[in-house]
Design a protein around this motif. Structure first.
Motif, short mmCIF file in Angstrom:
data_model
loop_
_atom_site.label_atom_id
_atom_site.label_comp_id
_atom_site.label_asym_id
_atom_site.label_seq_id
_atom_site.Cartn_x
_atom_site.Cartn_y
_atom_site.Cartn_z
N ASP A 79 0.82 -1.22 0.00
CA ASP A 79 0.00 0.00 0.00
C ASP A 79 0.85 1.26 0.00
OD1 ASP A 79 -2.25 -1.63 0.07
OD2 ASP A 79 -2.55 -1.37 2.24
N ARG A 80 1.86 1.32 0.86
CA ARG A 80 2.70 2.53 0.95
C ARG A 80 3.51 2.73 -0.33
NH1 ARG A 80 -0.26 2.01 4.69
NH2 ARG A 80 -1.47 2.88 3.00
N LEU A 81 4.03 1.63 -0.90
CA LEU A 81 4.81 1.75 -2.13
C LEU A 81 3.94 2.18 -3.30
CD1 LEU A 81 7.14 -1.29 -1.53
CD2 LEU A 81 7.87 1.10 -1.73
N ARG A 82 2.71 1.74 -3.33
CA ARG A 82 1.79 2.21 -4.38
C ARG A 82 1.50 3.70 -4.22
NH1 ARG A 82 -1.80 -3.15 -4.95
NH2 ARG A 82 -0.63 -4.02 -6.70
N LEU A 122 2.71 9.26 -6.35
CA LEU A 122 3.30 10.59 -6.18
C LEU A 122 4.51 10.80 -7.11
CD1 LEU A 122 3.01 10.88 -2.32
CD2 LEU A 122 1.82 12.30 -4.02
N TYR A 123 5.36 9.79 -7.22
CA TYR A 123 6.51 9.92 -8.13
C TYR A 123 6.03 10.12 -9.57
CZ TYR A 123 9.93 8.62 -4.56
OH TYR A 123 10.74 8.59 -3.46
N ARG A 124 5.00 9.41 -9.95
CA ARG A 124 4.46 9.58 -11.31
C ARG A 124 3.91 10.99 -11.50
NH1 ARG A 124 1.86 3.58 -12.10
NH2 ARG A 124 3.73 2.72 -13.08
N SER A 125 3.22 11.51 -10.49
CA SER A 125 2.66 12.86 -10.61
C SER A 125 3.75 13.91 -10.73
CB SER A 125 1.74 13.17 -9.43
OG SER A 125 2.47 13.43 -8.25
N GLN A 126 4.92 13.61 -10.19
CA GLN A 126 6.06 14.54 -10.26
C GLN A 126 7.00 14.22 -11.43
OE1 GLN A 126 6.34 17.24 -8.05
NE2 GLN A 126 4.25 16.53 -7.69
N SER A 148 10.39 2.43 -7.08
CA SER A 148 9.16 2.07 -6.38
C SER A 148 8.56 0.79 -6.93
CB SER A 148 8.14 3.21 -6.49
OG SER A 148 8.62 4.36 -5.82
N LEU A 149 8.59 0.64 -8.24
CA LEU A 149 8.06 -0.58 -8.85
C LEU A 149 8.90 -1.80 -8.48
CD1 LEU A 149 7.13 0.95 -12.28
CD2 LEU A 149 5.53 -0.31 -10.80
#
Length: 185
Positions: A75-78, A83-87, A96-97
Motif C-alpha cells: 500500500d505505501r509503495l503504491r 506521487l513519483y508519477r505525478s512529479q 518504487s516498482l
C-alpha cells in the motif's frame, strides 16, 4: 530534530528520519526503524511537498517490507509510486516498482510482482539505474521461479547478482543464495 523544526527545514528532517529507518533495520532494530519511517511520513505530510512525501512513503514501504508487513508495504509503495508519477520522477518510479515487486512477492502475489518488476525494468533502463535494474531483475527472477519458469528466473537472478556484486551491496548474498536453492545446490 528540534533544530530542523525550529528553522523550518522539515524536508531535511524527513530525509534524516527516512535514513535512520534504513539504518535501524540494517542494524537489527526493526521497531525503531518503523517509528523513524512513520515519523518521516508524518513530517513529510506537514511540508506539503509531494516529493518529500513520496520519499517518506517509499522508505516506509521498504521498511515495512523488511520487517514482515508486506500488505502495508504494498500500500505505501503504491502511494509513493503515484506521487513519483505525478512529479514525473521516472527513476524513482522504477525504484518504487522494483520495491513493490519485492513486497508483492512477500505477499505471495508472484504474477503481480512479475508485472511490477517488468515495468520497473522498462522505466529504469538508464545508465545510472544499475541498482534499480538489479532490484527489478532479482524480483522478476524470483517471481518467474514461483511461476514455474526456472530458466528465465535463473537468468534474471544471475543478471541481478552480477550487478549487485559489481556494486558491492549486500543484496548479492541473498540473490546468490536464492540462485543456489533454485539450482538445487
Amino acid at each position: 530534530m528540534e533544530i530542523s523544526r525550529s528553522t523550518g527545514a522539515v524536508v531535511i528532517e524527513t530525509r534524516i528520519l527516512a535514513n535512520m529507518a534504513r539504518a535501524y533495520v540494517v542494524s537489527g532494530q526493526p521497531e525503531a526503524g518503523l517509528r523513524a519511517a512513520r515519523g518521516a511520513v508524518e513530517a513529510a505530510r506537514a511540508t506539503g511537498s509531494a516529493v518529500a512525501l513520496a520519499q517518506a512513503l517509499y522508505q516506509l514501504g521498504v521498511t515495512l517490507g523488511a520487517t514482515g508487513a508486506p500488505g502495508e508495504a504494498v500500500d505505501r509503495l503504491r502511494e509513493a509510486l503515484t506521487l513519483y508519477r505525478s512529479q514525473q520522477l521516472r527513476l524513482w518510479e522504477g525504484y518504487s516498482l522494483a520495491r513493490l515487486a519485492a513486497a508483492l512477492l512477500a505477499a505471495d502475489r508472484a504474477a503481480e510482482a512479475a508485472e511490477a518488476a517488468t515495468e520497473s525494468l522498462a522505466i529504469g533502463a538508464e545508465p545510472d539505474a544499475a541498482y534499480c535494474q538489479a532490484l527489478a531483475n532479482a524480483a522478476l527472477g524470483e517471481a518467474l521461479l514461483r511461476l514455474d519458469h526456472p530458466a528465465a528466473g535463473l537468468d534474471r537472478l544471475q543478471e541481478a547478482h552480477a550487478v549487485f556484486t559489481r556494486l558491492g551491496v549486500p543484496e548479492a548474498g541473498r540473490v546468490r543464495e536464492l540462485t543456489q536453492r533454485a539450482q538445487g545446490l
